[in-house]
Design a protein around this motif. Structure first.
Motif, PDB file in Angstrom:
ATOM      1  N   GLN A  94       0.786  -1.221   0.000  1.00 26.94           N
ATOM      2  CA  GLN A  94       0.000   0.000   0.000  1.00 26.94           C
ATOM      3  C   GLN A  94       0.822   1.276   0.000  1.00 26.94           C
ATOM      4  N   TYR A  95       1.954   1.310   0.695  1.00 27.41           N
ATOM      5  CA  TYR A  95       2.574   2.596   0.988  1.00 27.41           C
ATOM      6  C   TYR A  95       3.996   2.761   0.488  1.00 27.41           C
ATOM      7  N   SER A  96       4.849   1.770   0.644  1.00 29.42           N
ATOM      8  CA  SER A  96       6.254   1.994   0.322  1.00 29.42           C
ATOM      9  C   SER A  96       6.903   0.684  -0.109  1.00 29.42           C
ATOM     10  N   PRO A  97       7.878   0.738  -1.025  1.00 32.13           N
ATOM     11  CA  PRO A  97       8.597  -0.483  -1.404  1.00 32.13           C
ATOM     12  C   PRO A  97       9.548  -0.972  -0.324  1.00 32.13           C
ATOM     13  N   VAL A  98       9.942  -0.082   0.608  1.00 32.89           N
ATOM     14  CA  VAL A  98      10.916  -0.427   1.639  1.00 32.89           C
ATOM     15  C   VAL A  98      10.198  -0.461   2.980  1.00 32.89           C
ATOM     16  N   ALA A 100       9.753  -2.860   6.745  1.00 35.07           N
ATOM     17  CA  ALA A 100      10.307  -3.921   7.577  1.00 35.07           C
ATOM     18  C   ALA A 100       9.548  -3.967   8.893  1.00 35.07           C
ATOM     19  N   MET A 101       9.612  -5.121   9.540  1.00 32.24           N
ATOM     20  CA  MET A 101       9.031  -5.252  10.871  1.00 32.24           C
ATOM     21  C   MET A 101       9.930  -4.561  11.892  1.00 32.24           C
ATOM     22  N   ASP A 102       9.308  -3.992  12.908  1.00 32.17           N
ATOM     23  CA  ASP A 102      10.021  -3.379  14.026  1.00 32.17           C
ATOM     24  C   ASP A 102       9.467  -4.016  15.303  1.00 32.17           C
ATOM     25  N   PRO A 103       9.827  -5.293  15.547  1.00 34.10           N
ATOM     26  CA  PRO A 103       9.214  -6.035  16.646  1.00 34.10           C
ATOM     27  C   PRO A 103       9.469  -5.356  17.995  1.00 34.10           C
ATOM     28  N   PRO A 104       8.552  -5.560  18.955  1.00 35.31           N
ATOM     29  CA  PRO A 104       7.396  -6.469  18.874  1.00 35.31           C
ATOM     30  C   PRO A 104       6.092  -5.775  18.488  1.00 35.31           C
ATOM     31  N   ASP A 105       6.113  -4.447  18.309  1.00 30.33           N
ATOM     32  CA  ASP A 105       4.837  -3.727  18.202  1.00 30.33           C
ATOM     33  C   ASP A 105       4.848  -2.616  17.163  1.00 30.33           C
ATOM     34  N   GLY A 106       5.609  -2.782  16.090  1.00 28.70           N
ATOM     35  CA  GLY A 106       5.645  -1.700  15.112  1.00 28.70           C
ATOM     36  C   GLY A 106       6.210  -2.141  13.782  1.00 28.70           C
ATOM     37  N   ILE A 107       6.112  -1.241  12.817  1.00 27.99           N
ATOM     38  CA  ILE A 107       6.722  -1.431  11.508  1.00 27.99           C
ATOM     39  C   ILE A 107       7.448  -0.144  11.145  1.00 27.99           C
ATOM     40  N   VAL A 108       8.382  -0.260  10.231  1.00 27.24           N
ATOM     41  CA  VAL A 108       9.160   0.893   9.779  1.00 27.24           C
ATOM     42  C   VAL A 108       9.210   0.861   8.263  1.00 27.24           C
ATOM     43  N   MET A 109       9.148   2.040   7.655  1.00 23.53           N
ATOM     44  CA  MET A 109       9.199   2.120   6.193  1.00 23.53           C
ATOM     45  C   MET A 109       9.954   3.372   5.757  1.00 23.53           C
ATOM     46  N   ASP A 110      10.648   3.234   4.660  1.00 27.88           N
ATOM     47  CA  ASP A 110      11.345   4.355   4.041  1.00 27.88           C
ATOM     48  C   ASP A 110      10.416   4.959   3.008  1.00 27.88           C
ATOM     49  N   THR A 111      10.000   6.201   3.210  1.00 21.38           N
ATOM     50  CA  THR A 111       9.043   6.852   2.312  1.00 21.38           C
ATOM     51  C   THR A 111       9.688   7.941   1.479  1.00 21.38           C
ATOM     52  N   GLU A 112      11.002   7.910   1.311  1.00 17.91           N
ATOM     53  CA  GLU A 112      11.663   8.917   0.480  1.00 17.91           C
ATOM     54  C   GLU A 112      11.119   8.850  -0.944  1.00 17.91           C
ATOM     55  N   MET A 124      -0.211  11.759   4.225  1.00 18.01           N
ATOM     56  CA  MET A 124       0.187  10.359   4.135  1.00 18.01           C
ATOM     57  C   MET A 124       0.066   9.668   5.493  1.00 18.01           C
ATOM     58  N   LEU A 125       0.528  10.324   6.554  1.00 20.05           N
ATOM     59  CA  LEU A 125       0.434   9.734   7.891  1.00 20.05           C
ATOM     60  C   LEU A 125      -1.018   9.620   8.346  1.00 20.05           C
ATOM     61  N   SER A 126      -1.809  10.655   8.069  1.00 16.26           N
ATOM     62  CA  SER A 126      -3.227  10.602   8.466  1.00 16.26           C
ATOM     63  C   SER A 126      -3.946   9.457   7.766  1.00 16.26           C
ATOM     64  N   ARG A 127      -3.673   9.286   6.477  1.00 21.16           N
ATOM     65  CA  ARG A 127      -4.310   8.206   5.728  1.00 21.16           C
ATOM     66  C   ARG A 127      -3.834   6.843   6.244  1.00 21.16           C
ATOM     67  N   LEU A 128      -2.563   6.773   6.616  1.00 16.46           N
ATOM     68  CA  LEU A 128      -2.005   5.531   7.139  1.00 16.46           C
ATOM     69  C   LEU A 128      -2.676   5.146   8.457  1.00 16.46           C
ATOM     70  N   VAL A 129      -2.774   6.111   9.382  1.00 16.88           N
ATOM     71  CA  VAL A 129      -3.389   5.840  10.682  1.00 16.88           C
ATOM     72  C   VAL A 129      -4.865   5.495  10.522  1.00 16.88           C
ATOM     73  N   ASN A 130      -5.555   6.208   9.640  1.00 12.65           N
ATOM     74  CA  ASN A 130      -6.976   5.916   9.408  1.00 12.65           C
ATOM     75  C   ASN A 130      -7.169   4.514   8.827  1.00 12.65           C
ATOM     76  N   SER A 131      -6.241   4.081   7.984  1.00 13.74           N
ATOM     77  CA  SER A 131      -6.342   2.733   7.424  1.00 13.74           C
ATOM     78  C   SER A 131      -6.188   1.675   8.508  1.00 13.74           C
ATOM     79  N   PHE A 132      -5.270   1.899   9.429  1.00 12.17           N
ATOM     80  CA  PHE A 132      -5.101   0.960  10.531  1.00 12.17           C
ATOM     81  C   PHE A 132      -6.332   0.962  11.432  1.00 12.17           C
ATOM     82  N   ARG A 133      -6.877   2.159  11.698  1.00 11.71           N
ATOM     83  CA  ARG A 133      -8.059   2.231  12.553  1.00 11.71           C
ATOM     84  C   ARG A 133      -9.239   1.518  11.919  1.00 11.71           C
ATOM     85  N   ALA A 134      -9.367   1.622  10.589  1.00  9.59           N
ATOM     86  CA  ALA A 134     -10.454   0.932   9.905  1.00  9.59           C
ATOM     87  C   ALA A 134     -10.341  -0.577  10.050  1.00  9.59           C
ATOM     88  N   LYS A 135      -9.135  -1.078  10.262  1.00  9.01           N
ATOM     89  CA  LYS A 135      -8.931  -2.505  10.467  1.00  9.01           C
ATOM     90  C   LYS A 135      -8.992  -2.887  11.940  1.00  9.01           C
TER      91      LYS A 135
END
Length: 504
Positions: A94-98, A100-112, A124-135
């Motif tokens: 959905q968001y970035s080609p790069v 990775a998991m950031d265990p135990p409770d997060g993910i990290v992505m390069d959005t350059e 971009m961040l608002s849409r990302l958070v809203n997508s997670f909330r919808a799930k």
């Protein structure tokens, strides 16, 4: 400059449990219990439990005694990690080609270079958070220059999103607690014993004594947070992703050389796609540089394709965005979104197509960042604002058409605007109306066209009606206005007037 987004999922274990066991009441407090020998404590709590004052780390027996009806589930680290992996793979598509998991409770992505496709870093961040909330997954997201800074701030902010401007990392992390440096708990405890509380205090301390006592870990984490040392993101890939690679004995950097090897990778990728009967909707070009950093370019298409020439053109158009740095040691091309594509759906260039295909234009505009490409399609509804929807520009026709019994305006407003009207109730058209502070005398009118509410949607529309009129003022302008209600019964509407559109 690299831009990193850290997404923190504070209640991932409890959210996973609720999704896997819908029988747990939504209002019931839920906690996850970890154990070591005979010791049991709360390793995760949901929002309901947090409101009741149950913090992470509280002894399980004490929590059970304080809260009646507390749902307690044993920790399952393997299931939590599997859930985090699924979330990370979804973010990859959905968001970035790069990503990775950031265990135990997060993910990290390069959005350059990817934020412009979402309208900027804030949207971009608002849409990302809203997508997670919808799930059903509460999330916090921060974008900064480094992984360490974004990780620490995402777990420290009280809001949902935060954008750290380029070059402003130092002043934003200086007052964070030292626990945000991702150090071992024993090191954090000893540092607190020595009087260290904030990252800024630790960063201002001479490095040699700290290294002599604690080893190089503190210095490495500080350098990663402040961007003095690169922290590469280990890309996540699932076995289903079709990916081709090309490594170089000598680093490359010239645009012509990069373009040549991109063409070879595209041809190889299309061969793999053809063997599986697939077409690609999204391709990611991953550039591995000799300084252990990664750059990524994403190209999307409106329809599944495996045309070598076209995919090569889409990637070649973005070569100028590649920064080879001190050289590129490896190129990877991955098909991160694919769909079935039979050979019969591929039109030969030797056959003259009956219709003009604008898919190529849509692809070019979309990869330049123009993401709001759509077309309007009719919806089976008499209510004007519900009778139209935005669909993909290449979506198939569903056979629906707009009713043409009564004329419709060229411009339909998103929301009807209130106007002041002089009219004789119940069925006469307006004599005059005032809109935007200007009074307009009605020269001629046609109507009313009565539109009833859609009672199956909500009870408030059971008896609701609108009476629409096409009116023309003394200047020759034509408007589409309506009265809310039938002009007699107040239950049918407020009897106020609105303007809903204008004619050409």
């Amino acid at each position: 400059m690299v831009r990193v987004v850290s997404v923190f999922l504070p209640t991932l274990p409890t959210d996973r449990i609720r999704r896997s066991d819908p029988s747990i009441p939504a209002e019931a407090p839920l906690v996850v219990v970890a154990r070591s020998g005979s010791k049991r404590w709360l390793s995760a709590v949901d929002a309901n439990a947090a409101k009741l004052g149950l913090p992470v780390g509280m002894p399980a027996a004490k929590a059970q005694a304080l809260v009646q009806g507390l749902h307690m589930v044993d920790v399952d680290l393997a299931a939590d990690l599997a859930a985090l992996e699924r979330i990370t793979l979804w973010a990859l598509s959905q968001y970035s080609p790069v990503v990775a998991m950031d265990p135990p409770d997060g993910i990290v992505m390069d959005t350059e270079g990817a934020d412009h496709l979402q309208g900027g870093e804030g949207p971009m961040l608002s849409r990302l958070v809203n997508s997670f909330r919808a799930k059903g997954l509460p999330a916090r997201a921060v974008v900064a220059d480094t992984w360490g800074a974004a990780h620490a701030l995402a777990r420290s902010i009280s809001g949902e999103t935060l954008v750290i401007s380029k070059g402003q990392t130092g002043e934003n992390v200086a007052r964070l607690p030292i626990a945000s440096l991702r150090l071992d708990a024993e090191i954090v405890t000893e540092l607190r014993t020595l009087g260290f509380r904030m990252v800024g205090e630790l960063a201002a301390t001479p490095r040699a004594p700290l290294t002599l006592r604690f080893g190089p870990e503190i210095g490495r984490r500080l350098d990663q947070m402040f961007g003095r040392v690169a922290e590469p993101i280990d890309l996540i890939r699932c076995p289903e992703i079709i990916e081709v690679h090309r490594a170089f004995a000598e680093p490359i950097g010239a645009a012509e050389t990069i373009g040549k090897y991109i063409s070879q990778l595209v041809a190889k990728l299309c061969f793999e796609l053809q063997a599986k009967g697939l077409g690609v909707r999204r391709t990611d070009l991953i550039i591995h540089r000799v300084d252990n950093t990664i750059q990524a370019l994403r190209a999307g298409t409106a329809k599944p394709v495996r045309d070598v020439a076209w995919l090569t053109k889409l990637l070649h158009d973005r070569i100028e965005k590649i920064d080879p740095g001190f050289g590129i040691e490896k190129l990877s091309l991955a098909a991160t979104m694919v769909e079935p594509l039979d050979d019969k759906h591929i039109v030969s260039s030797l056959i003259e197509a009956a219709d003009i295909d604008v898919t190529s234009l849509i692809d070019i505009l979309g990869n330049r960042g123009t993401q709001r490409i759509y077309r309007l399609a009719p919806v089976a509804s008499d209510v004007p604002e519900r009778s139209v929807q935005r669909v993909s520009p290449v979506a198939d026709e569903d056979g629906h058409t707009w009713p043409m019994v009564w004329p419709r305006p060229v411009r339909l407003m998103n929301h009807p605007e209130l106007i002041e009207v002089i009219a004789l109730l119940p069925d006469h058209p307006p004599v005059s109306f005032t809109w935007c502070g200007k009074r307009r005398r009605v020269k001629c009118a046609d109507g009313p066209e009565r539109i009833f509410g859609e009672w199956w949607r909500r009870t408030s529309e059971w008896v609701a009606v609108r009476d629409y009129f096409v009116v023309e003022d003394d200047a020759g302008e034509r408007y589409w206005i309506y009265r809310s209600g039938d002009g007699v019964d107040p239950e049918t509407g407020s009897h106020r007037w609105f303007i809903h559109g204008t004619f050409a």
